[in-house]
Every structure is written in structure tokens, then in C-alpha cells.
Design a protein around this motif. Structure first.
Motif, PDB file in Angstrom:
ATOM      1  N   ASN A   1      -2.385 -17.727  48.296  1.00 34.60           N
ATOM      2  CA  ASN A   1      -1.900 -16.341  48.254  1.00 34.60           C
ATOM      3  C   ASN A   1      -3.035 -15.325  48.270  1.00 34.60           C
ATOM      4  N   VAL A   2      -3.967 -15.523  49.200  1.00 35.92           N
ATOM      5  CA  VAL A   2      -5.066 -14.568  49.360  1.00 35.92           C
ATOM      6  C   VAL A   2      -4.482 -13.218  49.766  1.00 35.92           C
ATOM      7  N   PRO A   3      -4.907 -12.121  49.145  1.00 36.75           N
ATOM      8  CA  PRO A   3      -4.386 -10.799  49.492  1.00 36.75           C
ATOM      9  C   PRO A   3      -4.516 -10.485  50.977  1.00 36.75           C
ATOM     10  N   LYS A   4      -3.575  -9.697  51.489  1.00 32.01           N
ATOM     11  CA  LYS A   4      -3.530  -9.411  52.918  1.00 32.01           C
ATOM     12  C   LYS A   4      -4.822  -8.799  53.436  1.00 32.01           C
ATOM     13  N   THR A   5      -5.401  -7.880  52.678  1.00 29.11           N
ATOM     14  CA  THR A   5      -6.631  -7.212  53.135  1.00 29.11           C
ATOM     15  C   THR A   5      -7.771  -8.211  53.273  1.00 29.11           C
ATOM     16  N   LYS A   6      -7.908  -9.078  52.290  1.00 32.28           N
ATOM     17  CA  LYS A   6      -8.970 -10.089  52.357  1.00 32.28           C
ATOM     18  C   LYS A   6      -8.715 -11.060  53.493  1.00 32.28           C
ATOM     19  N   ARG A   7      -7.458 -11.422  53.715  1.00 30.78           N
ATOM     20  CA  ARG A   7      -7.126 -12.309  54.839  1.00 30.78           C
ATOM     21  C   ARG A   7      -7.474 -11.644  56.165  1.00 30.78           C
ATOM     22  N   ALA A   8      -7.139 -10.349  56.256  1.00 35.63           N
ATOM     23  CA  ALA A   8      -7.378  -9.621  57.504  1.00 35.63           C
ATOM     24  C   ALA A   8      -8.865  -9.496  57.809  1.00 35.63           C
ATOM     25  N   ASN A   9      -9.698  -9.506  56.773  1.00 35.41           N
ATOM     26  CA  ASN A   9     -11.147  -9.361  56.963  1.00 35.41           C
ATOM     27  C   ASN A   9     -11.879 -10.696  57.061  1.00 35.41           C
ATOM     28  N   THR A  10     -11.147 -11.786  56.975  1.00 31.22           N
ATOM     29  CA  THR A  10     -11.767 -13.116  57.067  1.00 31.22           C
ATOM     30  C   THR A  10     -12.428 -13.310  58.429  1.00 31.22           C
ATOM     31  N   GLN A  11     -13.621 -13.904  58.409  1.00 33.31           N
ATOM     32  CA  GLN A  11     -14.372 -14.165  59.638  1.00 33.31           C
ATOM     33  C   GLN A  11     -14.234 -15.630  60.031  1.00 33.31           C
ATOM     34  N   ARG A  12     -14.488 -15.910  61.308  1.00 36.37           N
ATOM     35  CA  ARG A  12     -14.391 -17.289  61.823  1.00 36.37           C
ATOM     36  C   ARG A  12     -15.761 -17.750  62.285  1.00 36.37           C
ATOM     37  N   LEU A  13     -16.195 -18.895  61.780  1.00 39.68           N
ATOM     38  CA  LEU A  13     -17.463 -19.515  62.149  1.00 39.68           C
ATOM     39  C   LEU A  13     -17.170 -20.755  62.973  1.00 39.68           C
TER      40      LEU A  13
ATOM     41  N   LEU B   1     -11.659 -24.420  45.163  1.00 37.86           N
ATOM     42  CA  LEU B   1     -11.498 -23.360  46.161  1.00 37.86           C
ATOM     43  C   LEU B   1     -10.685 -22.188  45.607  1.00 37.86           C
ATOM     44  N   LYS B   2      -9.680 -22.473  44.822  1.00 40.65           N
ATOM     45  CA  LYS B   2      -8.851 -21.404  44.246  1.00 40.65           C
ATOM     46  C   LYS B   2      -9.704 -20.440  43.432  1.00 40.65           C
ATOM     47  N   LYS B   3     -10.601 -20.966  42.623  1.00 42.00           N
ATOM     48  CA  LYS B   3     -11.466 -20.141  41.796  1.00 42.00           C
ATOM     49  C   LYS B   3     -12.460 -19.355  42.645  1.00 42.00           C
ATOM     50  N   LEU B   4     -13.063 -20.020  43.643  1.00 44.00           N
ATOM     51  CA  LEU B   4     -14.074 -19.373  44.470  1.00 44.00           C
ATOM     52  C   LEU B   4     -13.461 -18.295  45.363  1.00 44.00           C
ATOM     53  N   VAL B   5     -12.289 -18.572  45.896  1.00 46.02           N
ATOM     54  CA  VAL B   5     -11.617 -17.586  46.755  1.00 46.02           C
ATOM     55  C   VAL B   5     -11.343 -16.311  45.972  1.00 46.02           C
ATOM     56  N   LYS B   6     -10.920 -16.461  44.745  1.00 51.20           N
ATOM     57  CA  LYS B   6     -10.622 -15.293  43.909  1.00 51.20           C
ATOM     58  C   LYS B   6     -11.878 -14.487  43.617  1.00 51.20           C
ATOM     59  N   GLU B   7     -13.017 -15.159  43.434  1.00 47.00           N
ATOM     60  CA  GLU B   7     -14.270 -14.487  43.100  1.00 47.00           C
ATOM     61  C   GLU B   7     -14.952 -13.858  44.313  1.00 47.00           C
ATOM     62  N   SER B   8     -14.634 -14.328  45.496  1.00 52.65           N
ATOM     63  CA  SER B   8     -15.344 -13.886  46.704  1.00 52.65           C
ATOM     64  C   SER B   8     -14.967 -12.468  47.107  1.00 52.65           C
ATOM     65  N   THR B   9     -15.902 -11.834  47.814  1.00 55.94           N
ATOM     66  CA  THR B   9     -15.622 -10.526  48.424  1.00 55.94           C
ATOM     67  C   THR B   9     -15.415 -10.648  49.927  1.00 55.94           C
ATOM     68  N   GLN B  10     -15.865 -11.753  50.496  1.00 50.07           N
ATOM     69  CA  GLN B  10     -15.724 -11.988  51.940  1.00 50.07           C
ATOM     70  C   GLN B  10     -15.495 -13.478  52.177  1.00 50.07           C
ATOM     71  N   LEU B  11     -14.505 -13.807  53.012  1.00 46.14           N
ATOM     72  CA  LEU B  11     -14.221 -15.200  53.358  1.00 46.14           C
ATOM     73  C   LEU B  11     -14.664 -15.493  54.774  1.00 46.14           C
ATOM     74  N   VAL B  12     -15.204 -16.706  54.977  1.00 47.56           N
ATOM     75  CA  VAL B  12     -15.564 -17.177  56.321  1.00 47.56           C
ATOM     76  C   VAL B  12     -14.905 -18.531  56.538  1.00 47.56           C
ATOM     77  N   HIS B  13     -14.017 -18.592  57.511  1.00 51.08           N
ATOM     78  CA  HIS B  13     -13.287 -19.808  57.890  1.00 51.08           C
ATOM     79  C   HIS B  13     -14.230 -20.655  58.749  1.00 51.08           C
ATOM     80  N   ALA B  14     -14.536 -21.861  58.280  1.00 42.67           N
ATOM     81  CA  ALA B  14     -15.451 -22.748  59.014  1.00 42.67           C
ATOM     82  C   ALA B  14     -14.806 -24.106  59.265  1.00 42.67           C
ATOM     83  N   GLY B  15     -13.528 -24.077  59.646  1.00 41.09           N
ATOM     84  CA  GLY B  15     -12.881 -25.321  60.060  1.00 41.09           C
ATOM     85  C   GLY B  15     -13.432 -25.789  61.390  1.00 41.09           C
ATOM     86  N   ASP B  16     -13.150 -27.027  61.746  1.00 34.66           N
ATOM     87  CA  ASP B  16     -13.592 -27.530  63.047  1.00 34.66           C
ATOM     88  C   ASP B  16     -13.034 -26.653  64.168  1.00 34.66           C
ATOM     89  N   PRO B  17     -13.744 -26.562  65.277  1.00 31.65           N
ATOM     90  CA  PRO B  17     -13.322 -25.658  66.365  1.00 31.65           C
ATOM     91  C   PRO B  17     -12.217 -26.235  67.233  1.00 31.65           C
TER      92      PRO B  17
END
Length: 663
Positions: free
Chosen positions: A120-132, A88-104
Motif C-alpha cells: 500500500n505504497v502511497p500514490k504519490t510515492k508510487r507515481a515517482n518510482t523510477q525504473r532501473l 521491505l515493508k519497513k524500508l519502503v516506509k522509511e524511503s523518500t524515493q523508490l527505484v524498481h530494479a526487477g529483471d528487464p
């Protein structure tokens, strides 16, 4: 590249199936044809640091360390899942958009958020994270959910609530467990005395029930039945209602304890004229039952099939993840989204295929019926547990899975049957200035109740609320009508002790905990809201008490062991009653609803811990029975998914914690 982070591999695979093909399976993630990636956690990838990570001396349990309070909270990778965290550490760094898909749910929200914080995901990327939010793992449902992404920032209060709960459980559990274990050792008891803010009040419920049973003294009480006939020789029975003048001869529950008084009533009313002082006949109806949440399902599965709470939960998880036959099972909600009603015909068709032996009952269902269960205003992150439109052979399921699926299917099917309609008749009779009541209920249209007839076989008559209810209807009477009272009947009965808890009744007590809460203000709040523990944790809490050998099964009964009794008797009342944890849950709900902040919840807890530890130091524990040691490292497990709580000695910072950070 969009990175979807699921709570577990099964959810990750379901999300990947809804993305462009072909899919490429890699070690710990799946890549879609468009370059998007799905990866996953494996439950909690992180856990609280061990006490000795903060200070080497904390490896030993000593009273002078208590209460242990953290200055800066630390998380560490779990050894068994460290590899997936690296993925996950490697993929998070490579991603341009994150989608949180934890249980509801609350814990699912924190589970992914804490990983993003730890990395330590950057603040901007955290702020743009979506919820599924996914409640159904079938392909069509996942595709629909992917079209309804929400900003993850909408769920920050839910994550803060989960964070506060986990840290509070951590503080309370480790300090109280160490304190009472150390005191137990002074009395020669060398096993762990686990104390938790949820598990211990549950144990307290059982201990106090057992004490009520052990100390119960049965007493006789008396009822008088009048046998009446009309002028047309129509016979029925009415029950005596003692007047206020009889109060000195009655107990708190309104039962007459004086045999002489009851015998006098029998003598006075036998072979005497009677008159009807009131008569009512009303057509009533009972609405269809709501679909299940997890606790309601566990209660019914215990009553019907003697399944434990954990067995039911395990069956549900398999039906959801492996077979995709039901929606998300760890739900505390009993309502459904209104748009889901359009899928009723599909789900009923699936039931028809899956449960061929219920074909006639399914054919009678009307998918056009829409009950109060369909209510968007009462649905939040997840909805009630219902069948999906997936078709399969139930022969593939285990016996427990078949039983649980059958219950869920029937409860859903009931939504598409008419309301149960019946006629209720009630008569008040006066005989020699004494009041007697008779009541009957006659079916007009069974409606949804027809689905439940096999398990609910009613007797011809029964006593309800101090009256006599007849299966056959009372004759039609009129006010002022004269009747004849024949030889009256004296019934001598014995008061009964409360019944020992079973899985079903203990779960019911946990969900309806307001009945056991002493503070009237807390009881008022909890009556229609929170319970003891959560839908996701109640089964594990009960099982933990068995594992600790605080509880034992005797057939269907759940009883406290001598060790469990001794621990409850040694603890201060606030630690062994539901009031404190009920208050916690109320406050945690307020945090999730933005009505309370983190510090307002945590600071009073820390202050209270000092007092609780002082009380523990002055306590002598006696009467313990030795238990078999498991050889495992002692820790207090409450309602978290994390295995090992950690501790520190320093004071907590007053700085408000961010769910974006691990401290």
C-alpha cells in the motif's frame, strides 16, 4: 533515502557495488555511505491465496465448484520469504524515493510492482518510482544503467500484461486441472491431470508427432539423374524436374511414386543430346548471424552438446549472476544497442584472455565492423545475450558453463568477421523435352563461417530444393550450348516418417509455433513475433511435462507416455493445440503496447471457461497408466514464477484492475 528494490540478492549486490563506499551489510539489505539502501525480493515474495482461503469448501475438489471465478483477487506472503517482505515493508516506509530494479522482462516488472501494491505504497510515492534496467551485472554496466533511470509509470502496460497473463493462467489452469483430474478419478486414475494453456499444447505437439510416426506407412519414390558432359568433357549431374503432366503420379510433396514413369524417363534421355536453356552465375553473400536470444541459444546447445533447455538456462543464470561473464540471459531479443558497439574492443580483449585457445580466431576479428545486429529500433527492455568485458579463468566454470559460454562468445565474435561470400551457378537443361536442373555453390570468402567449420563439415554434393548442388562448381555454360547425356540413373528412395522431437526441435517448434497454428489470421500475426511460452519459461514447461510423467526421454528423443496421450485425446481440441495460447500471447503483447485493455482480454476467457467445464463433465477418460505419486499438493503450474495458483468461486468484478493494487 533512495531504496533500490532488486529482483534477487545477486542483482541487489551488483547495484550496491556501484553506490558510494563503504557499504554496510544488514539482514536483507545493504546500506551505502550516502544513506541509500539496496534491498531485494527473492523471486516472487507473494503468491495467490489458496482456494480454501476464499471458502473452506474449496479445499476439496468438486465438480460443482467449477468454474471457480474470483470476485476479488488476493495475494498472500510466501511462508519461506515472509521475513524479507517484512524487511521491505519497513524500508519502503522509511524511503523518500523508490527505484524498481526487477529483471528487464514482463514478469520482472510485475514481481516488484505487486510488492509495492501489496504494501500500500502511497500514490504519490508510487507515481515517482523510477525504473532501473540492468542487462549486465559488471560494475561499469551497472553504473551506466544507474545514469539512465526511467519513470516506472512508463512500464505500467508491461505490468498489466503480466498481471493478465498470471490471472488468466490461474483461472484456466486450476479449473481445467480440477475438472479433468475429477473425471480421471471416475476411470480409476488417482493422480493429478495437470492442464495448462502452455504446457498442454506442448504436450499436444509431441502426442500428435508420435501418432504421425506410429501411423506412418513408408512408400517408395523415384528420382532420375542425368549424367552430362560438355564438348570439353567436363562432367556434371542434373536432376529431373517432373512436368505438370506427371502430377497424377506424384504425392503432395512433388515426389514421383510411379517407377514405370521414372524408368521411361531414364530410357528416353540416356545417350541423347541435351541443350542448355538457361545458365546463371551470381556472386552472393550471407550476412553475419545475429547474436543469441535464450531460445536460439538453447536450441544450439542441445544440437551441439545435447544439453536440455533447463541445463542451458541454469548455465546461463550462473554465468550471469555468479561469474558475470554474460549479459541478462532470459532475453527474447537478438539485437544490440548501437552505443554498445563502442565496447566491442573491450569485450574482444576479454574473450582473448578468457579463451586463449581461440586466440588466432579472436585476433582476426575486426571491432570496426558494424552489422545489422546493432539497431536501437529493435532493442526494448533487454538486448541479445553477449559476453561481458569480464576476464576470468574458464577453469572455474563447470563443463556446461564452459560450453554455453563458448557458444555465446563465438556468436558474438562472428559479428566482427566479414560476410560469407560465395558464387552460385545454376543451369537448366533440356533433354528430350524434359527439364533438368543442376546447381553449385563455390566459396569465395568464408568470412564468419570460418568460425563454424569444425561443426559444419559439408559433403561434396547435396540435394537442395529438388536440385543437385555440387561442392565443386558447375562448368561455365552458355544458353543454347549442346551437351551429351550419358546413361541416366534411376534412384529409388523411401519416404521417411517425421522425426521424434528432441530438446532442440521441441524448442524450435515452440518458438516457431505459427507453423502449427490453424487460424490463418493468428498464424500471420505470430509468424514473426510470439512463440509458445516465453524465453524465461520454455525450459520449465518442458521439464514440468517430464515431472508430470506426460513425457519421457528415449536417448535424445522426447516421446509421450500413455498417460500423456490419453489426456490429449480426452481434451477438446482448443485445449491441446497452440491456437488459443498463441492468441493469448498476441493479446498480451497488445496490452503491453497499450493497444488492448485488461477486461477485453479477461472477459472472453471467463465465458469460454463455462463451455470448457461443460465439455469436461461430459468426457470419459480412458487408457491411463498409473504413475508414481509425488505426495505433493496438486496444482497447475503454467508459465508463472508463483508456485501455487489460487481460486475463488465468485464472479470477477468489471472494475479495471490497477497494477498498484492486489485486487
Amino acid at each position: 533515502m533512495i531504496l533500490y528494490i532488486a529482483e534477487k540478492p545477486s542483482l541487489g549486490r551488483a547495484i550496491a557495488d556501484a553506490l558510494p563506499k563503504p557499504l554496510k551489510k544488514n539482514d536483507g539489505f545493504i546500506t551505502a555511505a550516502n544513506g541509500d539502501v539496496v534491498s531485494w525480493c527473492i523471486g516472487h515474495l507473494l503468491e495467490q491465496a489458496e482456494p480454501d482461503a476464499y471458502h473452506a469448501s474449496f479445499k476439496q475438489w468438486k465438480m460443482e465448484h467449477l468454474p471457480i471465478l474470483p470476485d476479488q483477487w488476493q495475494l498472500q506472503p510466501k511462508p519461506k520469504t515472509r521475513k524479507q517482505l517484512s524487511v521491505l515493508k519497513k524500508l519502503v516506509k522509511e524511503s523518500t524515493q523508490l527505484v524498481h530494479a526487477g529483471d528487464p522482462d514482463r514478469e520482472g516488472q510485475l514481481l516488484v510492482d505487486e510488492v509495492l501494491s501489496y504494501l500500500n505504497v502511497p500514490k504519490t510515492k508510487r507515481a515517482n518510482t523510477q525504473r532501473l534496467l540492468i542487462n549486465d551485472l559488471n560494475l561499469s554496466a551497472v553504473r551506466q544503467a544507474l545514469q539512465k533511470l526511467q519513470p516506472n509509470t512508463n512500464f505500467v502496460p508491461l505490468s498489466v500484461s503480466a498481471l493478465a497473463r498470471s490471472r488468466a493462467d490461474w483461472l484456466y489452469g486450476i479449473n481445467m486441472t480440477r475438472a479433468y483430474t475429477l473425471q480421471g478419478r471416475k476411470s480409476g486414475y488417482n493422480s493429478v491431470l495437470s492442464v495448462g494453456r502452455v504446457q498442454t499444447p506442448v504436450l499436444g505437439l509431441v502426442v500428435r508427432r508420435d501418432e504421425e510416426i506410429d501411423n506412418f506407412v513408408s512408400k517408395p519414390f523415384y528420382e532420375v539423374m542425368a549424367h552430362l558432359t560438355t564438348e570439353q568433357n567436363q562432367a556434371f549431374t542434373a536432376k529431373w524436374q517432373p512436368s505438370e503432366a506427371c502430377q497424377p503420379y506424384m504425392d503432395d510433396e512433388g515426389r514421383v511414386l510411379s517407377k514405370a514413369l521414372a524408368e521411361n524417363v531414364v530410357k528416353r534421355i540416356s545417350h541423347q543430346p541435351a541443350s542448355v536453356t538457361s545458365y546463371q552465375s551470381k556472386d552472393k553473400q550471407q550476412a553475419q548471424p545475429l547474436p543469441y536470444n535464450l531460445s536460439a541459444l538453447q536450441i544450439d546447445a542441445s544440437k551441439r552438446f545435447n544439453l536440455s533447455a533447463q541445463q542451458t538456462l541454469d548455465a546461463c543464470q550462473s554465468l550471469y549472476e555468479q561469474h558475470k561473464l554474460i549479459t541478462y540471459p532470459r532475453s527474447d531479443n537478438r539485437y544490440l544497442p548501437e552505443e554498445h558497439h563502442a565496447q566491442a574492443a573491450q569485450v574482444l580483449n576479454a574473450l582473448s584472455s578468457n579463451q586463449s585457445d581461440q586466440q588466432d580466431a579472436i585476433n582476426k576479428a575486426d571491432p570496426k565492423i558494424k552489422t545489422k545486429a546493432w539497431n536501437d529500433k529493435k532493442v526494448e527492455a533487454h538486448h541479445a545475450i553477449i559476453p561481458t568485458a569480464k576476464r576470468t579463468s574458464l577453469d572455474k566454470l563447470s563443463r556446461a558453463e564452459q560450453q554455453v559460454y563458448g557458444l555465446i562468445a563465438r556468436q558474438y565474435l562472428a559479428l566482427f568477421y566479414p560476410a560469407y561470400r560465395y558464387q552460385e551457378r545454376k543451369a537448366e537443361i533440356e533433354i528430350q523435352k524434359g527439364k533438368f536442373i543442376a546447381q553449385s555453390k563455390e566459396d569465395i570468402d568464408l568470412g564468419w563461417k570460418a568460425l563454424f567449420l569444425s561443426q559444419n563439415k559439408a559433403s561434396s554434393s547435396k540435394t537442395v530444393e529438388g536440385q543437385t548442388e555440387h561442392k565443386s562448381p558447375l562448368p561455365k555454360l552458355t544458353q543454347g550450348q549442346v551437351l551429351q547425356s550419358h546413361q541416366a540413373e534411376l534412384l529409388e528412395k523411401q519416404t521417411q516418417p517425421p522425426q521424434p522431437f528432441t530438446d532442440a526441435t521441441l524448442l524450435s517448434a515452440m518458438t516457431g509455433i505459427s507453423r502449427y497454428v490453424k487460424d490463418p489470421e493468428i498464424r500471420k500475426v505470430l509468424r514473426e513475433t510470439d512463440g509458445l511460452g516465453t524465453e524465461a519459461t520454455r525450459a520449465s514447461i518442458i521439464e514440468l511435462l517430464f515431472k508430470r510423467q506426460f513425457l519421457v526421454r528415449q536417448g535424445k528423443q522426447i516421446r509421450a507416455t500413455q498417460t500423456g496421450k490419453s489426456l490429449i485425446n480426452a481434451l477438446p481440441e482448443q485445449a491441446s493445440t497452440p491456437d488459443m495460447t498463441a492468441d493469448w500471447e498476441s493479446q498480451l503483447s497488445r496490452i503491453s503496447e497499450r493497444e488492448l485493455n485488461y477486461q477485453a482480454f479477461m472477459q472472453p476467457l471467463e465465458a469460454n471457461l463455462h463451455e470448457l467445464i461443460s465439455q469436461a463433465k461430459a468426457t470419459t477418460i480412458t487408457g491411463m497408466s498409473p504413475i508414481q505419486k509425488t505426495g505433493k499438493r496438486p496444482y497447475s503450474k503454467n508459465s508463472t514464477r508463483s508456485k501455487k495458483p489460487a481460486t475463488t468461486r465468485r464472479r470477477t468484478s468489471n472494475k479495471k484492475p490497477s497494477v498498484m493494487q492486489s485486487s
